[in-house]
Design a protein around this motif. Structure first.
Motif, mmCIF file in Angstrom:
data_model
loop_
_atom_site.group_PDB
_atom_site.id
_atom_site.type_symbol
_atom_site.label_atom_id
_atom_site.label_comp_id
_atom_site.label_asym_id
_atom_site.label_seq_id
_atom_site.Cartn_x
_atom_site.Cartn_y
_atom_site.Cartn_z
ATOM 1 N N ILE A 205 0.848 -1.193 0.000
ATOM 2 C CA ILE A 205 0.000 0.000 0.000
ATOM 3 C C ILE A 205 0.887 1.247 0.000
ATOM 4 O O ILE A 205 1.760 1.403 0.849
ATOM 5 C CB ILE A 205 -0.910 0.032 1.248
ATOM 6 N N ASN A 206 0.662 2.117 -0.974
ATOM 7 C CA ASN A 206 1.361 3.396 -1.031
ATOM 8 C C ASN A 206 0.360 4.470 -0.605
ATOM 9 O O ASN A 206 -0.474 4.904 -1.398
ATOM 10 C CB ASN A 206 1.882 3.664 -2.438
ATOM 11 N N PHE A 207 0.445 4.862 0.664
ATOM 12 C CA PHE A 207 -0.536 5.799 1.195
ATOM 13 C C PHE A 207 -0.367 7.192 0.591
ATOM 14 O O PHE A 207 -1.345 7.928 0.459
ATOM 15 C CB PHE A 207 -0.422 5.870 2.721
ATOM 16 N N LEU A 208 0.845 7.542 0.205
ATOM 17 C CA LEU A 208 1.078 8.862 -0.376
ATOM 18 C C LEU A 208 0.447 8.966 -1.759
ATOM 19 O O LEU A 208 -0.213 9.961 -2.081
ATOM 20 C CB LEU A 208 2.580 9.143 -0.455
ATOM 21 N N ARG A 209 0.629 7.925 -2.571
ATOM 22 C CA ARG A 209 0.076 7.927 -3.930
ATOM 23 C C ARG A 209 -1.330 7.340 -3.995
ATOM 24 O O ARG A 209 -1.922 7.279 -5.068
ATOM 25 C CB ARG A 209 0.995 7.144 -4.876
ATOM 26 N N LYS A 210 -1.833 6.859 -2.855
ATOM 27 C CA LYS A 210 -3.178 6.276 -2.766
ATOM 28 C C LYS A 210 -3.338 5.139 -3.781
ATOM 29 O O LYS A 210 -4.242 5.131 -4.625
ATOM 30 C CB LYS A 210 -4.256 7.338 -3.005
ATOM 31 N N SER A 211 -2.431 4.191 -3.691
ATOM 32 C CA SER A 211 -2.438 3.075 -4.637
ATOM 33 C C SER A 211 -2.087 1.778 -3.921
ATOM 34 O O SER A 211 -1.510 1.776 -2.833
ATOM 35 C CB SER A 211 -1.463 3.322 -5.790
ATOM 36 N N LEU A 212 -2.431 0.671 -4.570
ATOM 37 C CA LEU A 212 -2.147 -0.664 -4.052
ATOM 38 C C LEU A 212 -1.560 -1.493 -5.184
ATOM 39 O O LEU A 212 -2.137 -1.562 -6.277
ATOM 40 C CB LEU A 212 -3.439 -1.315 -3.535
ATOM 41 N N THR A 213 -0.421 -2.139 -4.937
ATOM 42 C CA THR A 213 0.216 -2.984 -5.941
ATOM 43 C C THR A 213 -0.168 -4.445 -5.692
ATOM 44 O O THR A 213 -0.024 -4.949 -4.575
ATOM 45 C CB THR A 213 1.741 -2.840 -5.886
ATOM 46 N N VAL A 214 -0.635 -5.103 -6.731
ATOM 47 C CA VAL A 214 -1.012 -6.515 -6.658
ATOM 48 C C VAL A 214 0.062 -7.317 -7.387
ATOM 49 O O VAL A 214 0.197 -7.208 -8.602
ATOM 50 C CB VAL A 214 -2.391 -6.778 -7.291
ATOM 51 N N HIS A 215 0.840 -8.088 -6.633
ATOM 52 C CA HIS A 215 1.857 -8.917 -7.305
ATOM 53 C C HIS A 215 2.037 -10.276 -6.640
ATOM 54 O O HIS A 215 3.089 -10.903 -6.786
ATOM 55 C CB HIS A 215 3.193 -8.180 -7.399
ATOM 56 N N ARG A 216 1.017 -10.740 -5.906
ATOM 57 C CA ARG A 216 1.053 -12.104 -5.377
ATOM 58 C C ARG A 216 -0.374 -12.533 -5.048
ATOM 59 O O ARG A 216 -1.290 -11.712 -4.969
ATOM 60 C CB ARG A 216 1.974 -12.203 -4.161
ATOM 61 N N GLN A 217 -0.548 -13.838 -4.839
ATOM 62 C CA GLN A 217 -1.839 -14.375 -4.427
ATOM 63 C C GLN A 217 -1.613 -15.586 -3.516
ATOM 64 O O GLN A 217 -0.530 -16.170 -3.504
ATOM 65 C CB GLN A 217 -2.683 -14.788 -5.635
ATOM 66 N N VAL A 218 -2.642 -15.924 -2.767
ATOM 67 C CA VAL A 218 -2.613 -17.092 -1.892
ATOM 68 C C VAL A 218 -3.387 -18.223 -2.557
ATOM 69 O O VAL A 218 -4.498 -18.008 -3.058
ATOM 70 C CB VAL A 218 -3.244 -16.786 -0.516
ATOM 71 N N GLN A 219 -2.810 -19.410 -2.579
ATOM 72 C CA GLN A 219 -3.511 -20.599 -3.055
ATOM 73 C C GLN A 219 -3.411 -21.675 -1.991
ATOM 74 O O GLN A 219 -2.402 -21.781 -1.287
ATOM 75 C CB GLN A 219 -2.912 -21.111 -4.372
ATOM 76 N N ARG A 220 -4.480 -22.454 -1.876
ATOM 77 C CA ARG A 220 -4.493 -23.560 -0.914
ATOM 78 C C ARG A 220 -4.023 -24.832 -1.607
ATOM 79 O O ARG A 220 -4.524 -25.196 -2.667
ATOM 80 C CB ARG A 220 -5.905 -23.752 -0.363
ATOM 81 N N VAL A 221 -3.059 -25.526 -1.026
ATOM 82 C CA VAL A 221 -2.536 -26.766 -1.606
ATOM 83 C C VAL A 221 -2.491 -27.841 -0.535
ATOM 84 O O VAL A 221 -2.481 -27.563 0.664
ATOM 85 C CB VAL A 221 -1.124 -26.559 -2.204
ATOM 86 N N ARG A 237 -0.735 -5.632 -11.189
ATOM 87 C CA ARG A 237 -1.265 -4.320 -11.521
ATOM 88 C C ARG A 237 -1.156 -3.371 -10.335
ATOM 89 O O ARG A 237 -0.908 -3.783 -9.208
ATOM 90 C CB ARG A 237 -2.742 -4.429 -11.944
ATOM 91 N N VAL A 238 -1.366 -2.087 -10.633
ATOM 92 C CA VAL A 238 -1.469 -1.059 -9.606
ATOM 93 C C VAL A 238 -2.906 -0.554 -9.617
ATOM 94 O O VAL A 238 -3.433 -0.174 -10.659
ATOM 95 C CB VAL A 238 -0.489 0.103 -9.869
ATOM 96 N N ILE A 239 -3.533 -0.569 -8.451
ATOM 97 C CA ILE A 239 -4.918 -0.116 -8.322
ATOM 98 C C ILE A 239 -4.917 1.228 -7.613
ATOM 99 O O ILE A 239 -4.272 1.402 -6.572
ATOM 100 C CB ILE A 239 -5.761 -1.131 -7.523
ATOM 101 N N TYR A 240 -5.644 2.178 -8.170
ATOM 102 C CA TYR A 240 -5.737 3.518 -7.586
ATOM 103 C C TYR A 240 -6.947 3.556 -6.668
ATOM 104 O O TYR A 240 -8.068 3.282 -7.084
ATOM 105 C CB TYR A 240 -5.809 4.563 -8.697
ATOM 106 N N GLN A 319 -10.258 -3.004 -17.638
ATOM 107 C CA GLN A 319 -9.369 -4.162 -17.814
ATOM 108 C C GLN A 319 -8.160 -4.075 -16.889
ATOM 109 O O GLN A 319 -7.821 -5.033 -16.193
ATOM 110 C CB GLN A 319 -8.888 -4.224 -19.262
ATOM 111 N N ARG A 320 -7.514 -2.916 -16.865
ATOM 112 C CA ARG A 320 -6.319 -2.751 -16.042
ATOM 113 C C ARG A 320 -6.653 -2.781 -14.560
ATOM 114 O O ARG A 320 -5.878 -3.310 -13.748
ATOM 115 C CB ARG A 320 -5.634 -1.443 -16.412
ATOM 116 N N SER A 321 -7.787 -2.242 -14.189
ATOM 117 C CA SER A 321 -8.179 -2.226 -12.780
ATOM 118 C C SER A 321 -8.458 -3.628 -12.267
ATOM 119 O O SER A 321 -8.175 -3.950 -11.109
ATOM 120 C CB SER A 321 -9.416 -1.342 -12.590
ATOM 121 N N LEU A 322 -9.019 -4.478 -13.133
ATOM 122 C CA LEU A 322 -9.371 -5.842 -12.726
ATOM 123 C C LEU A 322 -8.235 -6.833 -12.926
ATOM 124 O O LEU A 322 -8.287 -7.955 -12.419
ATOM 125 C CB LEU A 322 -10.601 -6.316 -13.509
ATOM 126 N N GLY A 323 -7.224 -6.443 -13.699
ATOM 127 C CA GLY A 323 -6.110 -7.356 -13.943
ATOM 128 C C GLY A 323 -6.419 -8.407 -14.982
ATOM 129 O O GLY A 323 -5.887 -9.514 -14.923
#
Length: 387
Positions: A205-221, A237-240, A319-323
């Motif tokens: 979370i970048n509080f200054l730029r008000k953005s969130l970077t998505v670059h990982r996910q959780v999977q159950r194995v 992606r980066v979400i504003y 498209q970009r917002s949803l990835g």
């Protein structure tokens, strides 16, 4: 490819050729014309690029899948899906070259008769089709028996998709406990998938730029353990973020305490982030507390997308917002939510009328209020889901 036909001492006609690997292939016929026809067909397949090694085609579907799948670089979820599809076919023990289109059609029909959803059938079909296409490229078979097979029709996107009403989302946020309220908000107001939201760290979370970077996910194995990996292909992606969501995230992070940028925003068992089972429990509890039913957590992602569209965002922005990896994926999923030519025509006509009569453009004012647009599109959602 060199080939020739010769008459044997026993009166048979022997047609033979050497394939690309230099191996001699031959067949015997009673008539010369049949030998020539066979040789011509082989030559034509070589020219057309559809030639397949006759001996290679004797490998069974199951054996080829086992050998081919071992070479693929797949995520754990893909391994499970492909294995499930391969095990579901009734022609697993059949040589690849003997599998006919009719076999594939019978398999599709059996799944439909068993009550599987059209989407499930399509997924299994696409996975099995990829096996045959791999065999085709390896010259194991000369044609793909899955080509052109018709599938059961799925529901139209507008009929199959369930979008919560804004009031319902508000109810869920009101009753969710402190640790889960922010999770719901990330799905509803940032469009994160379950696994993406579960894998958010404070440093994302970048509080200054008000953005969130998505670059990982959780999977159950393995039945319950957590696996952290990259998100779906093209989903980095980066979400504003909206100001209100930034404030909620700031409150959530403050409550966590200062444990560094790699601290998980949400915690499941031990020090791991939550997996699907844990989040599912939290979600079902929140639904019950809100006296709602029939809403899936993934529906919040649709809610976010529909809000962007109602606010006038274009396809690429959504498209970009949803990835989504391709804009066509966004259109295939949400095309029915974008204003049609009829909608634009009515709005333009309303503007003309407003200008002529000297009054405010009510249509334009209404479109500026995204929540009102959503309520007008789905007026029955809130009342139908209340329990």
């Amino acid at each position: 490819m060199a080939g020739n036909i010769a008459k044997r001492a026993d009166g048979k006609w022997r047609a033979r050729y050497r394939d690309e690997a230099g191996n001699e292939r031959a067949r015997h016929f009673d008539r010369k014309i049949d030998a020539q026809r066979w040789l011509d067909n082989v030559t034509a397949s070589v020219v057309a690029g559809t030639y397949a090694d006759p001996k290679a085609g004797k490998v069974t579907f199951a054996a080829f899948f086992g050998e081919w799948s071992a070479r693929q670089v797949w995520a754990p979820g893909t391994v499970l899906a492909m294995s499930l599809a391969a095990r579901s076919v009734p022609f697993g023990s059949k040589p690849m070259k003997l599998v006919r289109r009719s076999d594939v059609e019978a398999w599709i029909k059996s799944m439909d008769a068993a009550g599987l959803a059209p989407g499930t059938i399509k997924t299994r079909y696409v996975n099995v089709r990829s096996v045959f296409r791999a065999a085709l490229k390896d010259r194991i078979i000369g044609s793909d028996p899955t080509e052109g097979v018709r599938l059961p029709r799925g529901r139209r996107a507008e009929a199959a998709m369930s979008i919560p009403a804004p009031e319902e989302v508000g109810q869920l946020l009101d009753v969710a406990d402190d640790r889960f309220r922010t999770f719901v908000a990330l799905c509803a107001f940032a469009g994160l998938r379950l696994g993406e939201a579960a894998a958010v760290q404070v440093g994302d979370i970048n509080f200054l730029r008000k953005s969130l970077t998505v670059h990982r996910q959780v999977q159950r194995v393995n039945g319950g353990s957590v696996d952290i990996r990259s998100p779906k292909y093209g989903s980095e992606r980066v979400i504003y973020l909206a100001d209100s969501l930034v404030d909620l995230l700031a409150q959530h992070v403050a409550a966590l305490g200062g444990n560094g940028s790699q601290q998980w925003l949400f915690v499941g068992e031990g020090d791991d982030p939550p997996h699907q089972n844990t989040v599912g429990y939290w979600w079902r509890k929140t639904l019950r507390d809100a006296s709602l039913s029939g809403i899936k957590l993934h529906d919040l992602r649709h809610f976010y997308a529909s809000g962007l569209i109602a606010a006038g965002c274009d396809v690429v922005t959504v498209q970009r917002s949803l990835g989504h990896s391709k804009a066509t994926t966004t259109l295939n999923t949400y095309a029915h939510l974008w204003p049609t030519a009829e909608d634009r025509t009515r709005k333009a006509a309303e503007s003309i009328i407003a200008a002529s009569l000297g009054r405010p453009d009510d249509a334009a004012q209404s479109d500026a209020d995204s929540a009102s647009v959503l309520r007008s599109r789905y007026p029955e959602r809130a009342s139908s889901r209340a329990t």
